[in-house]
Motif scaffolding. Structure first.
Motif, mmCIF file in Angstrom:
data_model
loop_
_atom_site.group_PDB
_atom_site.id
_atom_site.type_symbol
_atom_site.label_atom_id
_atom_site.label_comp_id
_atom_site.label_asym_id
_atom_site.label_seq_id
_atom_site.Cartn_x
_atom_site.Cartn_y
_atom_site.Cartn_z
ATOM 1 N N HIS A 136 68.942 39.958 -20.935
ATOM 2 C CA HIS A 136 68.891 40.055 -20.039
ATOM 3 C C HIS A 136 68.616 40.472 -18.532
ATOM 4 O O HIS A 136 69.669 40.853 -18.211
ATOM 5 N N THR A 137 67.477 41.433 -17.961
ATOM 6 C CA THR A 137 68.192 42.375 -16.848
ATOM 7 C C THR A 137 67.721 41.596 -15.710
ATOM 8 O O THR A 137 65.811 41.792 -15.594
ATOM 9 N N LYS A 168 74.733 47.014 -9.908
ATOM 10 C CA LYS A 168 74.543 48.291 -10.743
ATOM 11 C C LYS A 168 74.923 49.084 -9.407
ATOM 12 O O LYS A 168 75.845 50.495 -9.730
ATOM 13 N N ASP A 169 74.194 49.104 -8.664
ATOM 14 C CA ASP A 169 73.595 50.529 -8.018
ATOM 15 C C ASP A 169 74.536 50.388 -6.489
ATOM 16 O O ASP A 169 75.516 51.258 -6.506
#
Ligand code: AAL
Length: 416
Positions: free
Chosen positions: A402-403, A411-412
């Motif tokens: 699940h993201t 993450k970015d």
């Protein structure tokens, strides 16, 4: 040597059997504070987030019965999206195109067949001589081809309704294609006039040595409803009053799909029962199977019917020596993917959030690659309005993680 898949399936069957044993055993020995009969590792308890293994709720007991594959692999889970197609499958006001068959490939082109009719649905209160009572009334079976699965060209009529007096004189619809030994078989639902609420629906078959036809139709239906239900009164527009309901398929046999399996032909179908009720899972809709030695029949209903207590349109495919089935829409087991090692005894392998309606499976897929590989893309239909439906595409993906968008944000940031 046994393949990894076979070992896994054996494990599933073994573990799948545990709930049955537990239920039988547990009925006498288990209570909410004891888990004596469940052999559980610390890892499973931790994975399931169970607070106290000596105080198991009924839900925790059920969760402990899941197989390793259901718990950790999520192999039978997918999520889906639907999208518009192009060419003649773009929505067309005034035309019904629905219930697409599976997709096959011939001479580099994809083929599909579907129910097609024109004009609005008036219902049972209209003029019985000319009006349509459902969108699938007064249909014929048409077909279309495509180079890429996106842009479709309607090729015309494949199987028409029968002549007045024939068992299929009112509508032929909801078809499925089977290719076998260089021959093509279309099975489909049939209705005979007059179309009233008590009319029985049957299944017909047509065959050809080319997907472009011409098609030869069976003179008689290849499957009919069970005849052991008894209507109460003689009002042909009252389908709910019965003295006896009869078998699960006493009113209608629907959504036929023939699968060559173990040297025989398994005709899976949806049954509708006389005096249909709403039960704890919604509409009383179940699935059955009828088996034949030859594609043209005779098809004998399995004494094990019904083989599913839930579902709607049939969506079945061979997988790992058995048959997999996507169960949607109705019944307590809707939105599950099931698998039967023998094509008859289905177990729930996974649950999904939802699924496309009236799926036309991509029979060109490598269905052994993954349990739901055959569902990566295919056809579905959608109601634009109650009068007019059109054929759309769908695709699915297996989700193992699940993201959330916040995960993506983190993450970015890390990247920067
Ligand atoms: C579909 C199918 C059958 C029914 C109708 C048209 O979803 O179950 O085909 O008859 O609806």
């Amino acid at each position: 040597m046994e393949s990894l898949k076979t070992t896994r399936m054996k494990k599933i069957l073994f573990f799948g059997f545990i709930p049955v044993l537990l239920l039988a055993f547990g009925a006498c020995t288990m209570n909410t504070t004891s888990n004596k009969n469940v052999d559980v590792s610390e890892e499973r308890i931790d994975f399931l987030g169970i607070t106290n293994k000596d105080k198991l709720s009924a839900a925790s007991k059920r969760a402990l019965q899941w197989t390793d594959q259901q718990l950790y692999n999520n192999d039978w889970y997918f999520e889906y999206k639907v999208y518009d197609l192009k060419g003649d499958f773009a929505f067309e006001e005034g035309v019904v195109r629905r219930d697409p068959s599976a997709i096959i490939k011939h001479d580099g082109k994809y083929y599909t067949w579907y129910s097609r009719s024109t004009g609005e649905t008036v219902g049972f209160g209209g003029n019985p001589e000319v009006d349509k009572v459902f969108p699938w009334d007064r249909c014929d079976i048409w077909y279309a081809t495509s180079e890429d699965g996106i842009t479709w060209k309607e090729q015309g009529l494949a199987v028409p309704r029968g002549e007045a007096g024939a068992y299929d004189d009112r509508s032929v619809f909801t078809t499925e294609i089977m290719e076998h030994d260089g021959m093509y078989y279309l099975c489909y639902q049939t209705v005979k006039s007059p179309y009233n609420k008590r009319v029985k629906n049957q299944i017909g078959l047509a065959w050809s040595n080319s997907p472009d036809g011409p098609w030869t139709k069976s003179q008689e239906p290849i499957l009919s409803p069970a005849d052991n239900g008894v209507w109460k009164g003689d009002d042909l527009q009252d389908r709910h009053s019965v003295l006896k309901k009869g078998d699960f398929d006493s009113h209608k046999v629907h959504d036929p799909c023939i699968v060559p399996y173990k040297g025989k032909f398994y005709l899976y179908y949806k049954g509708e029962q006389m005096g249909e009720a709403i039960t704890f899972g919604g509409r009383q809709i179940r699935h059955g199977v009828a088996i034949a030695d030859n594609p043209k029949g005779p098809y004998l209903k399995s004494p094990y019917n019904p083989i599913s207590n839930s579902g709607h349109e049939i969506c079945v495919w061979p997988y790992n020596g058995g048959i997999a089935s996507l169960i949607t829409t109705d019944g307590p087991e809707r939105n599950t993917v099931q698998w039967a090692p023998d094509g008859i005894n289905f177990e729930i392998m996974g649950a999904v959030k939802g699924a496309p309606h009236a799926i036309g499976l991509n029979r060109t897929a490598d269905n052994e690659k993954e349990p739901t590989e055959i569902l990566r893309w295919g056809l579905t239909h959608q109601y634009k309005t109650y009068n007019y439906q059109y054929i759309r595409g769908f695709k699915t993906e297996v989700r193992r993680k699940h993201t959330a968008s916040s995960d993506k944000g983190t993450k970015d940031k890390k990247k920067e």
